[in-house]
Motif scaffolding. Structure first.
Motif, mmCIF file in Angstrom:
data_model
loop_
_atom_site.group_PDB
_atom_site.id
_atom_site.type_symbol
_atom_site.label_atom_id
_atom_site.label_comp_id
_atom_site.label_asym_id
_atom_site.label_seq_id
_atom_site.Cartn_x
_atom_site.Cartn_y
_atom_site.Cartn_z
ATOM 1 N N PRO A 133 -15.928 12.650 -4.984
ATOM 2 C CA PRO A 133 -14.939 12.420 -6.050
ATOM 3 C C PRO A 133 -13.726 11.669 -5.514
ATOM 4 O O PRO A 133 -12.758 12.270 -5.045
ATOM 5 C CB PRO A 133 -14.578 13.845 -6.494
ATOM 6 N N LEU A 134 -13.764 10.350 -5.582
ATOM 7 C CA LEU A 134 -12.776 9.533 -4.886
ATOM 8 C C LEU A 134 -11.346 9.702 -5.397
ATOM 9 O O LEU A 134 -10.404 9.497 -4.637
ATOM 10 C CB LEU A 134 -13.177 8.048 -4.931
ATOM 11 N N PHE A 135 -11.164 10.057 -6.657
ATOM 12 C CA PHE A 135 -9.798 10.223 -7.160
ATOM 13 C C PHE A 135 -9.187 11.543 -6.676
ATOM 14 O O PHE A 135 -7.963 11.698 -6.718
ATOM 15 C CB PHE A 135 -9.760 10.169 -8.688
ATOM 16 N N GLY A 136 -10.024 12.493 -6.241
ATOM 17 C CA GLY A 136 -9.513 13.772 -5.748
ATOM 18 C C GLY A 136 -8.529 14.399 -6.721
ATOM 19 O O GLY A 136 -8.759 14.426 -7.931
ATOM 20 N N PRO A 137 -7.385 14.895 -6.231
ATOM 21 C CA PRO A 137 -6.418 15.558 -7.113
ATOM 22 C C PRO A 137 -5.703 14.620 -8.079
ATOM 23 O O PRO A 137 -5.011 15.084 -8.993
ATOM 24 C CB PRO A 137 -5.421 16.185 -6.123
ATOM 25 N N LEU A 153 0.852 -1.187 0.000
ATOM 26 C CA LEU A 153 0.000 0.000 0.000
ATOM 27 C C LEU A 153 0.888 1.237 0.000
ATOM 28 O O LEU A 153 1.780 1.370 0.836
ATOM 29 C CB LEU A 153 -0.889 -0.007 1.242
ATOM 30 N N THR A 154 0.645 2.154 -0.938
ATOM 31 C CA THR A 154 1.462 3.372 -1.007
ATOM 32 C C THR A 154 0.761 4.585 -0.417
ATOM 33 O O THR A 154 1.418 5.476 0.123
ATOM 34 C CB THR A 154 1.856 3.685 -2.462
ATOM 35 N N ALA A 155 -0.577 4.664 -0.515
ATOM 36 C CA ALA A 155 -1.274 5.838 0.014
ATOM 37 C C ALA A 155 -2.747 5.538 0.198
ATOM 38 O O ALA A 155 -3.318 4.685 -0.488
ATOM 39 C CB ALA A 155 -1.096 7.044 -0.911
ATOM 40 N N ILE A 156 -3.339 6.254 1.154
ATOM 41 C CA ILE A 156 -4.789 6.260 1.355
ATOM 42 C C ILE A 156 -5.264 7.675 1.070
ATOM 43 O O ILE A 156 -4.837 8.626 1.734
ATOM 44 C CB ILE A 156 -5.160 5.854 2.792
ATOM 45 N N HIS A 157 -6.106 7.820 0.081
ATOM 46 C CA HIS A 157 -6.594 9.128 -0.319
ATOM 47 C C HIS A 157 -8.052 9.252 0.118
ATOM 48 O O HIS A 157 -8.941 8.617 -0.448
ATOM 49 C CB HIS A 157 -6.498 9.301 -1.841
ATOM 50 N N LYS A 158 -8.299 10.050 1.156
ATOM 51 C CA LYS A 158 -9.674 10.271 1.599
ATOM 52 C C LYS A 158 -10.399 11.131 0.572
ATOM 53 O O LYS A 158 -9.844 12.077 0.019
ATOM 54 C CB LYS A 158 -9.690 10.960 2.966
ATOM 55 N N SER A 159 -11.667 10.811 0.350
ATOM 56 C CA SER A 159 -12.428 11.549 -0.646
ATOM 57 C C SER A 159 -12.614 13.010 -0.224
ATOM 58 O O SER A 159 -12.884 13.297 0.951
ATOM 59 C CB SER A 159 -13.803 10.904 -0.842
ATOM 60 N N PRO A 160 -12.474 13.942 -1.172
ATOM 61 C CA PRO A 160 -12.855 15.329 -0.891
ATOM 62 C C PRO A 160 -14.351 15.399 -0.563
ATOM 63 O O PRO A 160 -15.093 14.430 -0.773
ATOM 64 C CB PRO A 160 -12.540 16.048 -2.210
ATOM 65 N N PRO A 161 -14.823 16.550 -0.053
ATOM 66 C CA PRO A 161 -16.252 16.675 0.284
ATOM 67 C C PRO A 161 -17.151 16.402 -0.920
ATOM 68 O O PRO A 161 -16.778 16.646 -2.074
ATOM 69 C CB PRO A 161 -16.372 18.133 0.740
ATOM 70 N N ALA A 162 -18.337 15.904 -0.616
ATOM 71 C CA ALA A 162 -19.309 15.609 -1.676
ATOM 72 C C ALA A 162 -19.832 16.897 -2.293
ATOM 73 O O ALA A 162 -19.849 17.962 -1.665
ATOM 74 C CB ALA A 162 -20.456 14.779 -1.114
#
Length: 291
Positions: free
Chosen positions: A26-30, A6-15
């Motif tokens: 938007p789960l991919f975020g930046p 596992l390299t990173a956990i990206h929390k979703s930005p606000p809905a």
């Protein structure tokens, strides 16, 4: 078999709202529209949301797309689709709509009229898949994948299910036609289930945790999140700490330039400008209004 780290956990930005019918995270975020998620582009998840009865169905009105594909997975509710290539239909729980925008198409997405009239829960995910440069001008197409047509691969101890929407898992092949090698696996896990997935060694691998909680290599993850993994290895493993819903995405990176603007994804800025002009000239067709 070599586990992927596992390299990173990206929390979703606000809905945020897409139209008035889909409240999405938007789960991919930046990472969206970048090389680090190729061949995928973005992923929106609309968690279960209760809608009151309405005479006018909520959703998203007519808009264009070019150069990629949209994959819509319905978990709750019903979604009606129409496009300028003459395709239309309604998909419900477990169904998938795989639309190839290709050279350019107009489409609209609304809650079905029947569902809107009675009200109820709507939940879905929409994934955007990039097209290789050679295929960006293919004719628009539309694949309706009904729930009963999507095969289910067995998981150890029967503690969940893995639906093969695209690609394959073991000897189970999904029904979706794709333009590059990729897998889309729709996974549901019971609390306490251990998941160990064999993944192609030449694929990028991402796991979208839509709901629930999971442990990956001792790291706890909960709520809508994207898990990214190193490129080396051929196994991804996690444990569901609570009942969880996942999308597992793997694919061979396209390694091509990405230029995007709103609903257009091409390889160069010049192609983006040409796409905008083609839309303005009406070359992507039209959708007649419903009386």
């Amino acid at each position: 078999m070599t586990p992927r780290r596992l390299t990173a956990i990206h929390k979703s930005p606000p809905a945020h709202w897409v139209g008035d019918g889909f409240h999405v995270q938007p789960l991919f975020g930046p990472l969206a529209f970048g090389q680090d998620v190729s061949p995928f582009l973005m992923l929106d998840y609309a968690a279960p949301h209760e809608f009151p009865p309405r005479r006018k169905p909520p959703g998203v009105g007519v808009h264009p797309h070019r150069g990629f594909e949209t994959v819509t997975i319905v978990y709750d509710g019903e979604v009606e689709h129409r496009d300028s290539a003459g395709n239309s239909g309604t998909i419900g729980p477990g169904d998938v709509q795989w639309m190839t925008a290709g050279a350019g198409v107009l489409h609209e997405e609304f809650h079905s009229r029947e569902h809107a009239a009675r009200g109820g829960t709507v939940s879905m995910a929409q994934l955007w898949v990039n097209l290789p440069a050679r295929d960006k001008r293919v004719a628009p197409a539309y694949q309706t994948l009904f729930a009963g047509e999507i095969p289910v691969a067995a998981l150890a101890a029967g503690r969940g299910s893995l639906r093969v929407v695209a690609g394959s898992y073991g000897d189970v092949a999904g029904p979706a036609h794709t333009f590059s090698p990729l897998n889309v696996w729709d996974v549901t896990l019971d609390a306490g289930a251990d998941l160990e997935l064999a993944v192609p060694s030449d694929h990028r691998v991402m796991v979208a945790l839509l709901s629930g909680s999971a442990a990956v290599a001792g790291t706890m993850v909960s709520g809508a999140s994207l898990l990214t993994f190193e490129t080396a290895g051929d196994v991804v493993a996690l444990r569901a700490e609570s009942a969880s819903k996942l999308l597992v995405l793997t694919g061979v990176p396209l390694n091509e330039p990405i230029a995007h603007y709103g609903p257009f994804v091409m390889n160069t800025e010049a192609e983006i400008h040409e796409s905008i002009e083609a839309f303005r000239r009406g070359e992507m067709g039209k959708i007649e209004a419903i009386a």
